[in-house]
Design a protein around this motif. Structure first.
Motif, PDB file in Angstrom:
ATOM      1  N   PHE A 208    -126.597 -60.288   3.636  1.00 11.17           N
ATOM      2  CA  PHE A 208    -125.574 -60.746   2.690  1.00 11.17           C
ATOM      3  C   PHE A 208    -124.252 -61.012   3.407  1.00 11.17           C
ATOM      4  CE2 PHE A 208    -125.334 -56.064   2.536  1.00 11.17           C
ATOM      5  CZ  PHE A 208    -123.976 -55.832   2.652  1.00 11.17           C
ATOM      6  N   THR A 209    -123.503 -61.968   2.877  1.00  9.28           N
ATOM      7  CA  THR A 209    -122.298 -62.469   3.532  1.00  9.28           C
ATOM      8  C   THR A 209    -121.025 -61.997   2.839  1.00  9.28           C
ATOM      9  OG1 THR A 209    -122.178 -64.458   2.174  1.00  9.28           O
ATOM     10  CG2 THR A 209    -123.585 -64.553   4.146  1.00  9.28           C
ATOM     11  N   CYS A 210    -119.908 -62.332   3.446  1.00 13.72           N
ATOM     12  CA  CYS A 210    -118.607 -62.057   2.836  1.00 13.72           C
ATOM     13  C   CYS A 210    -118.512 -62.741   1.474  1.00 13.72           C
ATOM     14  CB  CYS A 210    -117.497 -62.548   3.762  1.00 13.72           C
ATOM     15  SG  CYS A 210    -115.818 -62.281   3.156  1.00 13.72           S
ATOM     16  N   THR A 211    -119.008 -63.966   1.383  1.00 12.68           N
ATOM     17  CA  THR A 211    -118.992 -64.689   0.107  1.00 12.68           C
ATOM     18  C   THR A 211    -119.822 -63.965  -0.935  1.00 12.68           C
ATOM     19  OG1 THR A 211    -118.678 -66.806   1.240  1.00 12.68           O
ATOM     20  CG2 THR A 211    -119.532 -66.887  -1.005  1.00 12.68           C
ATOM     21  N   ASP A 212    -120.956 -63.421  -0.539  1.00 15.33           N
ATOM     22  CA  ASP A 212    -121.791 -62.655  -1.467  1.00 15.33           C
ATOM     23  C   ASP A 212    -121.025 -61.447  -2.011  1.00 15.33           C
ATOM     24  OD1 ASP A 212    -124.014 -64.334  -1.136  1.00 15.33           O
ATOM     25  OD2 ASP A 212    -124.716 -63.192   0.602  1.00 15.33           O
ATOM     26  N   ILE A 213    -120.254 -60.792  -1.151  1.00 18.29           N
ATOM     27  CA  ILE A 213    -119.464 -59.633  -1.596  1.00 18.29           C
ATOM     28  C   ILE A 213    -118.388 -60.073  -2.571  1.00 18.29           C
ATOM     29  CG2 ILE A 213    -117.987 -57.719  -0.885  1.00 18.29           C
ATOM     30  CD1 ILE A 213    -119.353 -57.831   1.871  1.00 18.29           C
ATOM     31  N   ILE A 214    -117.690 -61.148  -2.261  1.00 17.33           N
ATOM     32  CA  ILE A 214    -116.650 -61.666  -3.152  1.00 17.33           C
ATOM     33  C   ILE A 214    -117.252 -62.001  -4.517  1.00 17.33           C
ATOM     34  CG2 ILE A 214    -115.030 -63.553  -3.552  1.00 17.33           C
ATOM     35  CD1 ILE A 214    -114.095 -61.679  -1.376  1.00 17.33           C
ATOM     36  N   ASN A 215    -118.408 -62.651  -4.511  1.00 21.08           N
ATOM     37  CA  ASN A 215    -119.061 -62.999  -5.776  1.00 21.08           C
ATOM     38  C   ASN A 215    -119.445 -61.755  -6.566  1.00 21.08           C
ATOM     39  OD1 ASN A 215    -118.841 -65.720  -5.199  1.00 21.08           O
ATOM     40  ND2 ASN A 215    -120.913 -65.900  -4.350  1.00 21.08           N
ATOM     41  N   LEU A 216    -119.916 -60.722  -5.859  1.00 15.95           N
ATOM     42  CA  LEU A 216    -120.257 -59.462  -6.514  1.00 15.95           C
ATOM     43  C   LEU A 216    -119.025 -58.851  -7.184  1.00 15.95           C
ATOM     44  CD1 LEU A 216    -122.113 -56.971  -7.045  1.00 15.95           C
ATOM     45  CD2 LEU A 216    -121.372 -56.129  -4.792  1.00 15.95           C
ATOM     46  N   LEU A 217    -117.910 -58.847  -6.474  1.00 18.30           N
ATOM     47  CA  LEU A 217    -116.698 -58.230  -7.008  1.00 18.30           C
ATOM     48  C   LEU A 217    -116.143 -59.008  -8.198  1.00 18.30           C
ATOM     49  CD1 LEU A 217    -114.869 -57.233  -3.689  1.00 18.30           C
ATOM     50  CD2 LEU A 217    -116.572 -55.969  -5.020  1.00 18.30           C
ATOM     51  N   GLU A 218    -116.349 -60.311  -8.192  1.00 20.11           N
ATOM     52  CA  GLU A 218    -115.913 -61.108  -9.339  1.00 20.11           C
ATOM     53  C   GLU A 218    -116.801 -60.851 -10.546  1.00 20.11           C
ATOM     54  OE1 GLU A 218    -115.884 -65.109  -7.881  1.00 20.11           O
ATOM     55  OE2 GLU A 218    -113.960 -64.859  -6.826  1.00 20.11           O
ATOM     56  N   ALA A 219    -118.093 -60.631 -10.278  1.00 15.05           N
ATOM     57  CA  ALA A 219    -119.029 -60.359 -11.374  1.00 15.05           C
ATOM     58  C   ALA A 219    -118.897 -58.930 -11.892  1.00 15.05           C
ATOM     59  CB  ALA A 219    -120.459 -60.616 -10.902  1.00 15.05           C
ATOM     60  N   LYS A 220    -118.555 -58.005 -10.988  1.00 14.50           N
ATOM     61  CA  LYS A 220    -118.448 -56.593 -11.353  1.00 14.50           C
ATOM     62  C   LYS A 220    -117.125 -56.027 -10.838  1.00 14.50           C
ATOM     63  CE  LYS A 220    -123.452 -55.794 -11.408  1.00 14.50           C
ATOM     64  NZ  LYS A 220    -124.571 -54.921 -10.950  1.00 14.50           N
TER      65      LYS A 220
END
Length: 279
Positions: free
Chosen positions: A231-243
Motif C-alpha cells: 500500500f502507498t502513501c495515496t492509499d493511506i490518505i484515502n483511508l484517512l479521508e474515508a475514516k
C-alpha cells in the motif's frame, strides 16, 4: 532490465540505504520493536524498503550498547546486515556504516518511518540520479511537503564524508545531515516536492514518537496490509479521508518534530515548520 537498476549500474554506483535504529527513546522506548501484525515495526519498515525499485543495499545501523543487541538479531533475521557504532554520534555511525559497505550514494531513512512509501524513495533517487553528478545532496525535506514520516535524504559518500570531517555542533552529530542542508553554499543541494502540489508536512503524521503514533500506525497496517502489502502513501490518505477517526488518533502531534528544540541554532528552519505538542 529494470530501468531504475540500469541507471545505477550504468553509472557504476553502489547505493546504500542506512536505517538508524536503537532501543533507547525518551518518549517511546523500544518503539522500533513494537508489534504490528505479528512482526516488529522495524521488520515492517524494512519490508517496505525492500520494495524500492532501485538496486540498493539495505543496512541497519545501531549502537554498541547491549540494549541494541535485539536490533542486530532482528536485522539478521530479516536478511539485512547490521552495523554497530556510536550511540549518540549518529553522523559518525552513518558515515562509518556507509564506508563499511562501500557506498557511493548514501540514503538516510530514519527508523521512525515505518509507513514510508517506497515509491517516494524511488522518486527522490530518480531526481538525484537524473543528472549524474549535478547534486551532492537531495531530499524531500527542505522544504518538506509529503506527510511526515516519508523522510528521504540522498547524498554522495563524499558529501557525507565532508560533513563528518567538519561538523561539530551536537545537533549536527545527533541528526546526521544538518551541517549539509544548513550550508547550502558549500554543497549542491536539490529538493523533491510532492507531485500532487499539496503540502501535508504539518497536517499529516505517519512517523512514530508517541504512543498515539504507534496506535495510528498499527491501525493503518491493520486496515490496508492484508488487501495490499505494498500500500502507498495515496492509499493511506484515502483511508484517512474515508475514516477520519483514524486520522484523529495522533492528529494532536501533527507538525511536531525535532526542529522545535533548535530554532535558535538552525538558519534554514522557521517556527512555521514545527510546533510544540499540546500535551
Amino acid at each position: 532490465m529494470n530501468t531504475h537498476n540500469s541507471i545505477a549500474e550504468g553509472m557504476g554506483l553502489k547505493i546504500v540505504i542506512v536505517v538508524q535504529a536503537r532501543m533507547s527513546s525518551n518518549r517511546l522506548p523500544g518503539k522500533v520493536m513494537l508489534p504490528v501484525l505479528g512482526k516488529s515495526l522495524l521488520y515492517r519498515m524494512i519490508e517496505r524498503l525492500k520494495q524500492v525499485r532501485h538496486e540498493v543495499q539495505l543496512v541497519v545501523a545501531t549502537s554498541h550498547k547491549g540494549d541494541d543487541d535485539i536490533i542486530e538479531y532482528e536485522s539478521l533475521k530479516m536478511g539485512v546486515p547490521c552495523f554497530r557504532g556510536d550511540l549518540n554520534n549518529l553522523l559518525d555511525r552513518h558515515y562509518q556504516a556507509a564506508k563499511a559497505f562501500e557506498a557511493d550514494i548514501v540514503l538516510k531513512i530514519p527508523s521512525d518511518c515505518p509507513l514510508i512509501d517506497p515509491q517516494i524513495v524511488d522518486n527522490v533517487l530518480d531526481v538525484f540520479m537524473a543528472d549524474g553528478g549535478k547534486y551532492d545532496y537531495v531530499s524531500n525535506l527542505h522544504p518538506a511537503t509529503y506527510p511526515d514520516g516519508n523522510d528521504v535524504e540522498v547524498m554522495t559518500i563524499d558529501c557525507l564524508k565532508r560533513a563528518w570531517q567538519v561538523a561539530v555542533k551536537p545537533l549536527e552529530l545527533e541528526h546526521t545531515t544538518p551541517y549539509i542542508w544548513e550550508n547550502a553554499g558549500r554543497f549542491r543541494i536539490g529538493n523533491v516536492s510532492w507531485e500532487t502540489g499539496l503540502d501535508y508536512s504539518m497536517s499529516h503524521r505517519f512517523t512514530i514518537d508517541y504512543e498515539a503514533d504507534y496506535q495510528f500506525i498499527k491501525r493503518v497496517f491493520e486496515e490496508l496490509y492484508e488487501a495490499n502489502p505494498e500500500f502507498t502513501c495515496t492509499d493511506i490518505i484515502n483511508l484517512l479521508e474515508a475514516k477520519p477517526g483514524i486520522y484523529n488518533i495522533n492528529a494532536q502531534y501533527a507538525g511536531v518534530n525535532w526542529y522545535r528544540h533548535h530554532l535558535d541554532e538552525l538558519k534554514t528552519i522557521t517556527a512555521e515548520q514545527t510546533k510544540i505538542p499540546a500535551v
